[in-house]
Write an enzyme that holds these catalytic residues in place. Sequence first.
Site, PDB file in Angstrom:
ATOM      1  N   ASP A   1       6.155   2.017  -2.556  1.00 41.94           N
ATOM      2  CA  ASP A   1       6.043   0.559  -2.528  1.00 41.94           C
ATOM      3  C   ASP A   1       4.707   0.171  -3.148  1.00 41.94           C
ATOM      4  O   ASP A   1       3.823   1.015  -3.306  1.00 41.94           O
ATOM      5  CB  ASP A   1       6.122   0.060  -1.070  1.00 41.94           C
ATOM      6  N   SER A   2       4.568  -1.109  -3.427  1.00 43.99           N
ATOM      7  CA  SER A   2       3.292  -1.603  -3.956  1.00 43.99           C
ATOM      8  C   SER A   2       2.172  -1.458  -2.923  1.00 43.99           C
ATOM      9  O   SER A   2       1.000  -1.489  -3.269  1.00 43.99           O
ATOM     10  CB  SER A   2       3.434  -3.073  -4.334  1.00 43.99           C
TER      11      SER A   2
ATOM     12  N   CYS B   1      10.110  -1.166  -2.846  1.00 38.52           N
ATOM     13  CA  CYS B   1       9.561  -2.459  -3.273  1.00 38.52           C
ATOM     14  C   CYS B   1      10.617  -3.242  -4.064  1.00 38.52           C
ATOM     15  O   CYS B   1      11.173  -2.727  -5.052  1.00 38.52           O
ATOM     16  CB  CYS B   1       8.349  -2.181  -4.157  1.00 38.52           C
TER      17      CYS B   1
ATOM     18  N   GLU C   1       0.973  -9.939   6.164  1.00 38.47           N
ATOM     19  CA  GLU C   1      -0.093  -8.923   6.186  1.00 38.47           C
ATOM     20  C   GLU C   1      -1.176  -9.287   7.198  1.00 38.47           C
ATOM     21  O   GLU C   1      -1.856  -8.419   7.738  1.00 38.47           O
ATOM     22  CB  GLU C   1      -0.690  -8.756   4.793  1.00 38.47           C
TER      23      GLU C   1
ATOM     24  N   CYS D   1      12.330  -9.106   0.024  1.00 37.74           N
ATOM     25  CA  CYS D   1      10.932  -8.656  -0.077  1.00 37.74           C
ATOM     26  C   CYS D   1      10.663  -7.769   1.126  1.00 37.74           C
ATOM     27  O   CYS D   1      11.131  -8.059   2.238  1.00 37.74           O
ATOM     28  CB  CYS D   1      10.000  -9.852  -0.081  1.00 37.74           C
TER      29      CYS D   1
ATOM     30  N   HIS E   1       8.308  -7.484   3.064  1.00 37.65           N
ATOM     31  CA  HIS E   1       7.591  -8.069   4.203  1.00 37.65           C
ATOM     32  C   HIS E   1       8.462  -8.951   5.089  1.00 37.65           C
ATOM     33  O   HIS E   1       8.109  -9.206   6.241  1.00 37.65           O
ATOM     34  CB  HIS E   1       6.413  -8.902   3.701  1.00 37.65           C
TER      35      HIS E   1
HETATM   36  N1  DGL Z   1       6.537  -4.968  -1.940  1.00 35.39           N
HETATM   37  C1  DGL Z   1       6.668  -6.237  -2.610  1.00 35.39           C
HETATM   38  C2  DGL Z   1       8.165  -6.588  -2.711  1.00 35.39           C
HETATM   39  O1  DGL Z   1       8.986  -6.156  -1.932  1.00 35.39           O
HETATM   40  C3  DGL Z   1       5.908  -7.345  -1.909  1.00 35.39           C
HETATM   41  C4  DGL Z   1       4.391  -7.232  -2.046  1.00 35.39           C
HETATM   42  C5  DGL Z   1       3.900  -7.303  -3.462  1.00 35.39           C
HETATM   43  O2  DGL Z   1       3.927  -8.387  -4.082  1.00 35.39           O
HETATM   44  O3  DGL Z   1       3.504  -6.273  -3.993  1.00 35.39           O
HETATM   45  O4  DGL Z   1       8.538  -7.313  -3.588  1.00 35.39           O
END
Ligand code: DGL
Length: 266
Positions: free
Chosen positions: A10-11, A73, A152, A184, A186
Amino acid sequence: MNRAPIGIFDSGIGGLTVTRAIYDRLPGESTIYFGDTARVPYGPKSPETVRRYSLEILQWLVGQGVKLVVVACNTSTAHALEALRGASPVPVLGVIEPGARAAVAATSRGSVGVIGTAGTIASNAYRRAIQAQSPALVVEQVACPLLVPLVEEGWFDRPATELVAREYLTPLMARGIDTLVLGCTHYPLLKPLLGRVMGPQVRLIDSAEETARAVAELLVDSDLSASPGSPVYHRFVVSDDEPRFRQVGSRFIGETLASAEVVALG
Ligand code: DGL
């Protein structure tokens, strides 16, 4: 190969929601999680940059001997899934296809909402995936970039978060959607709040759970499942700021993260 871990990336921290869902569904599987905390967020970055970062992580995970890669991600799945599949010697699974499939199955009136980062929404990847399965479905999309920092911060159920969510979701409610894809990493943490804002008549689709289900299917279909009784381990690797990853990440995965390694890429 069956004993090899599943690679998940993931990012940053958000992909731990997908990791949690994989643990719950596949307790006998080992995992290596890579969070690109040095370069997060991916949401506002260009498709080319997200693809480059994603390919670097893929290469690293493959070097660790993973048997399968899960792109946890949404933004990376939207921009890089095809490139990753083209470059990978092992199967690569993204979060968008499973989420789209669940939305198609869930919708009752044929009107589906999708929320995600700016990049995910601009890519139209969810709309394409949903309409590829059911072309008549109407797909309404809204980018909700402010929700990532609020999550976050741990503000899962604060008035400020609800205010922001209402602002983003009011247009979707006005269009009468009956299903909302949480596109997403989150957003699963906001499920109670989003459920309250949308009301009980709107089904929420959690891509994390759907992806874990797809991983389980793929392991069986490809004969890659770990044999019963094999030792299980979970490794966490980040590209920066290991203390914050462990602190915030514990909330995402629902358990204390005792340690994470730091590996710089690029
Ligand atoms: N992990 C990213 C997503 O699911 C969210 C956070 C980011 O912008 O890197 O799109």
